[in-house]
Design an enzyme around this catalytic site. Sequence first.
Site, PDB file in Angstrom:
ATOM      1  N   HIS A 199      39.020  45.539  44.801  1.00  0.00           N
ATOM      2  CA  HIS A 199      38.955  45.126  43.397  1.00  0.00           C
ATOM      3  C   HIS A 199      39.557  43.754  43.141  1.00  0.00           C
ATOM      4  O   HIS A 199      39.877  43.411  42.000  1.00  0.00           O
ATOM      5  CB  HIS A 199      39.563  46.206  42.495  1.00  0.00           C
ATOM      6  CG  HIS A 199      38.582  47.309  42.248  1.00  0.00           C
ATOM      7  ND1 HIS A 199      38.049  48.046  43.265  1.00  0.00           N
ATOM      8  CD2 HIS A 199      37.998  47.761  41.117  1.00  0.00           C
ATOM      9  CE1 HIS A 199      37.185  48.921  42.767  1.00  0.00           C
ATOM     10  NE2 HIS A 199      37.129  48.758  41.461  1.00  0.00           N
ATOM     11  N   ASP A 256      45.953  49.708  33.911  1.00  0.00           N
ATOM     12  CA  ASP A 256      45.009  50.237  32.909  1.00  0.00           C
ATOM     13  C   ASP A 256      43.893  51.042  33.568  1.00  0.00           C
ATOM     14  O   ASP A 256      43.294  51.911  32.944  1.00  0.00           O
ATOM     15  CB  ASP A 256      44.340  49.079  32.151  1.00  0.00           C
ATOM     16  CG  ASP A 256      45.317  48.348  31.266  1.00  0.00           C
ATOM     17  OD1 ASP A 256      46.428  48.866  31.057  1.00  0.00           O
ATOM     18  OD2 ASP A 256      44.965  47.253  30.793  1.00  0.00           O
ATOM     19  N   GLU A 295      50.418  47.410  24.225  1.00  0.00           N
ATOM     20  CA  GLU A 295      49.482  46.382  24.692  1.00  0.00           C
ATOM     21  C   GLU A 295      48.863  45.714  23.469  1.00  0.00           C
ATOM     22  O   GLU A 295      49.319  45.909  22.345  1.00  0.00           O
ATOM     23  CB  GLU A 295      48.391  46.978  25.603  1.00  0.00           C
ATOM     24  CG  GLU A 295      48.855  47.246  27.026  1.00  0.00           C
ATOM     25  CD  GLU A 295      47.719  47.283  28.043  1.00  0.00           C
ATOM     26  OE1 GLU A 295      46.592  46.874  27.715  1.00  0.00           O
ATOM     27  OE2 GLU A 295      47.976  47.733  29.182  1.00  0.00           O
TER      28      GLU A 295
HETATM   29  P1  FAD Z   1      42.228  44.957  47.227  1.00  0.00           P
HETATM   30  O1  FAD Z   1      41.583  44.113  46.219  1.00  0.00           O
HETATM   31  O2  FAD Z   1      41.358  45.603  48.219  1.00  0.00           O
HETATM   32  O3  FAD Z   1      43.375  44.136  47.976  1.00  0.00           O
HETATM   33  C1  FAD Z   1      44.178  43.229  47.256  1.00  0.00           C
HETATM   34  C2  FAD Z   1      45.112  42.460  48.204  1.00  0.00           C
HETATM   35  O4  FAD Z   1      46.115  43.348  48.673  1.00  0.00           O
HETATM   36  C3  FAD Z   1      44.419  41.896  49.436  1.00  0.00           C
HETATM   37  O5  FAD Z   1      45.039  40.713  49.815  1.00  0.00           O
HETATM   38  C4  FAD Z   1      44.647  42.977  50.473  1.00  0.00           C
HETATM   39  O6  FAD Z   1      44.628  42.445  51.783  1.00  0.00           O
HETATM   40  C5  FAD Z   1      46.018  43.484  50.087  1.00  0.00           C
HETATM   41  N1  FAD Z   1      46.192  44.910  50.359  1.00  0.00           N
HETATM   42  C6  FAD Z   1      45.370  45.923  50.042  1.00  0.00           C
HETATM   43  N2  FAD Z   1      45.900  47.081  50.465  1.00  0.00           N
HETATM   44  C7  FAD Z   1      47.070  46.782  51.055  1.00  0.00           C
HETATM   45  C8  FAD Z   1      48.080  47.544  51.693  1.00  0.00           C
HETATM   46  N3  FAD Z   1      47.994  48.861  51.834  1.00  0.00           N
HETATM   47  N4  FAD Z   1      49.147  46.885  52.191  1.00  0.00           N
HETATM   48  C9  FAD Z   1      49.282  45.555  52.074  1.00  0.00           C
HETATM   49  N5  FAD Z   1      48.354  44.781  51.503  1.00  0.00           N
HETATM   50  C10 FAD Z   1      47.262  45.400  50.987  1.00  0.00           C
HETATM   51  N6  FAD Z   1      46.003  45.134  37.923  1.00  0.00           N
HETATM   52  C11 FAD Z   1      47.082  45.447  37.173  1.00  0.00           C
HETATM   53  O7  FAD Z   1      48.221  45.145  37.548  1.00  0.00           O
HETATM   54  N7  FAD Z   1      46.933  46.106  35.981  1.00  0.00           N
HETATM   55  C12 FAD Z   1      45.718  46.521  35.523  1.00  0.00           C
HETATM   56  O8  FAD Z   1      45.638  47.122  34.459  1.00  0.00           O
HETATM   57  C13 FAD Z   1      44.579  46.218  36.306  1.00  0.00           C
HETATM   58  N8  FAD Z   1      43.352  46.632  35.908  1.00  0.00           N
HETATM   59  C14 FAD Z   1      42.278  46.338  36.671  1.00  0.00           C
HETATM   60  C15 FAD Z   1      41.021  46.790  36.248  1.00  0.00           C
HETATM   61  C16 FAD Z   1      39.899  46.530  36.995  1.00  0.00           C
HETATM   62  C17 FAD Z   1      38.565  47.021  36.536  1.00  0.00           C
HETATM   63  C18 FAD Z   1      40.022  45.763  38.198  1.00  0.00           C
HETATM   64  C19 FAD Z   1      38.823  45.414  38.997  1.00  0.00           C
HETATM   65  C20 FAD Z   1      41.259  45.304  38.624  1.00  0.00           C
HETATM   66  C21 FAD Z   1      42.401  45.590  37.872  1.00  0.00           C
HETATM   67  N9  FAD Z   1      43.673  45.167  38.274  1.00  0.00           N
HETATM   68  C22 FAD Z   1      44.768  45.495  37.509  1.00  0.00           C
HETATM   69  C23 FAD Z   1      43.847  44.308  39.443  1.00  0.00           C
HETATM   70  C24 FAD Z   1      44.270  45.069  40.681  1.00  0.00           C
HETATM   71  O9  FAD Z   1      45.654  45.355  40.637  1.00  0.00           O
HETATM   72  C25 FAD Z   1      43.969  44.206  41.903  1.00  0.00           C
HETATM   73  O10 FAD Z   1      42.588  44.100  42.037  1.00  0.00           O
HETATM   74  C26 FAD Z   1      44.614  44.694  43.167  1.00  0.00           C
HETATM   75  O11 FAD Z   1      44.230  43.811  44.176  1.00  0.00           O
HETATM   76  C27 FAD Z   1      44.314  46.128  43.568  1.00  0.00           C
HETATM   77  O12 FAD Z   1      43.021  46.320  43.977  1.00  0.00           O
HETATM   78  P2  FAD Z   1      42.650  47.091  45.332  1.00  0.00           P
HETATM   79  O13 FAD Z   1      43.501  48.301  45.514  1.00  0.00           O
HETATM   80  O14 FAD Z   1      41.189  47.272  45.298  1.00  0.00           O
HETATM   81  O15 FAD Z   1      43.113  46.053  46.463  1.00  0.00           O
END
Ligand code: FAD
Length: 537
Positions: A99, A162, A275
């Site tokens: 994401h 969220d 918020e």
């Molecule tokens: P990825 O996008 O897959 O990874 C993000 C980063 O973290 C990359 O660099 C990856 O290498 C690293 N990573 C992933 N897993 C690990 C792990 N286990 N250990 C170490 N590094 C790791 N954020 C908020 O704070 N509040 C919100 O309300 C919020 N709402 C969102 C709503 C939507 C619809 C979307 C798309 C995103 C939202 N986000 C929000 C953002 C979200 O926190 C980030 O996208 C975050 O990167 C988490 O996504 P992911 O788990 O898919 O991680």
Amino acid sequence: MMSREMTSSFLLVSFAICQLIISVGPSELFRIGAIVVDGYFSVHPSDLASVSSDFGMLKSPEEPLAVLHPSSAEDVARLVRTAYGSATAFPVSARGHGHSINGQAAVGRNGVVVEMNHGVIGTPEPLIRPDEMYVDVWGGELWVDVLMKTLEHGLAPKSWTDYLYLTVGGTLSNAGISGQAFHHGPQISNVLELDVVTGKGEVMRCSEDENTRLFHGVLGGLGQLGIITRARIALEPAPQRVRWIRVLYSSFEVFTEDQEYLISMHGELKFDYVEGFVIVDEGLVNNWRSSFFSPRNPVKISSVSSNGSVLYCLEITKNYHDSDSETVNQEVEILMKKLNFIPTSVFTTDLQYVDFLDRVHKAELKLRSKNLWEVPHPWLNLFVPKSRISDFDKGVFKGILGNKTSGPILIYPMNKDKWDERSSAVTPDEEVFYLVALLRSALKDGEETQKLEYLKDQNRRILEFCEQAKINVKQYLPHHATQEEWVAHFGDKWDRFRSLKAEFDPRHILATGQRIFQNPSLSLFPPSSSSSSAASW
Ligand code: FAD
């Protein structure tokens, strides 16, 4: 999903091809395949394709060499050890749920992606300790699954995002924020212990008492210091229901005064979530973040609109148990009396706690059904210091944005004292700062103002405006193009962050998609090199 046998044969075939085109030796790759005992590698085209793009859809997809589906921390550690020990270190990136916006979990064609979320059978299940009020979860667990499991014991984590279809490791690598952060702090302030696979392939347990520097460094550390394989999350008794209220303001000053007043309350009598969002044009009222204003709602937005100018919506909730339904009315009434919103603009609903926390998923399903979810998302998230939020309003909400937006614009304040300064997360240097989240979607066939290039240009103008007006914003979910920008982003934290990188990921193997440190395929120094030279750009 492919069987292990099919996957192995794919892997062998691909090794032969890769031998010619990549810098990682085939014998090294074979070693990785042979040593991962429980999980499996895949080079299946659909697997490679699925990890090569992300929610942002802003970068051209680039397929990695292989995808590891680990079933344990040891699987992850073996891969990283091999990458670290090979003559030409190759990148390894954890992918949560993909994401990110700007390819932060991508790894490039010479690297291996660790698919943390879709683990094979054997990934540890959440382990709840109700007596000690915590849950141990796999780093790739989705927050929605953590919630469902903990609710079975009448418990829940305290601090949220969220949207719940994000992984624990992914949000802890950033911060994890939502309307509870003013009181509980971000998610990274609610973690008791981590297991981390460092860039040397060691599995290290860390907490406030053990490997403390690593613990704080990994939290908000953008995946640079280690892959989180287990997190111990603090819990609280879960409320059963939520009173969810939205009220409108035409004055930005009154709106922010009320928000700041609400986040200064920490006793029993307070709202549990604060918020807000900006309504630049009426269309926004019906965007994916505010399905709340249903057509059945008796109050028409137009009746409170102040001649087409910008409106601000405060969003607050009060949690309660069924047995407290009488007192919640009184409490809400007392709290609302102190606020100065437009009197005719109160929108109230009442729902189960789980439905409130999972509210954005419902919007996602609607957008997916209209093919509006998988579109480019040029999101921009900024932390803006309280002292300059009014200038930001004038320059951006009432200026650069014009009267058309292409998605929700969230704005809410947080208290810096709820963030641990020892973490790697970066916030402005003021006691109160605001999140401003411009969550826009680009449409190919939409109006000019909905096109990707238009929105990207607007983001660029917003950042430029902040720089010229000397508003010291910090990007949340940061994306920077140059070394200088990253150094400026980390500010006082840079030296510590760089030295932690040198200690825990000296060959710059991890999370290279963040583009903070030099690409490891260029770092040809052997693992025995001193850490200080490894840390240099
Ligand atoms: P990825 O996008 O897959 O990874 C993000 C980063 O973290 C990359 O660099 C990856 O290498 C690293 N990573 C992933 N897993 C690990 C792990 N286990 N250990 C170490 N590094 C790791 N954020 C908020 O704070 N509040 C919100 O309300 C919020 N709402 C969102 C709503 C939507 C619809 C979307 C798309 C995103 C939202 N986000 C929000 C953002 C979200 O926190 C980030 O996208 C975050 O990167 C988490 O996504 P992911 O788990 O898919 O991680």
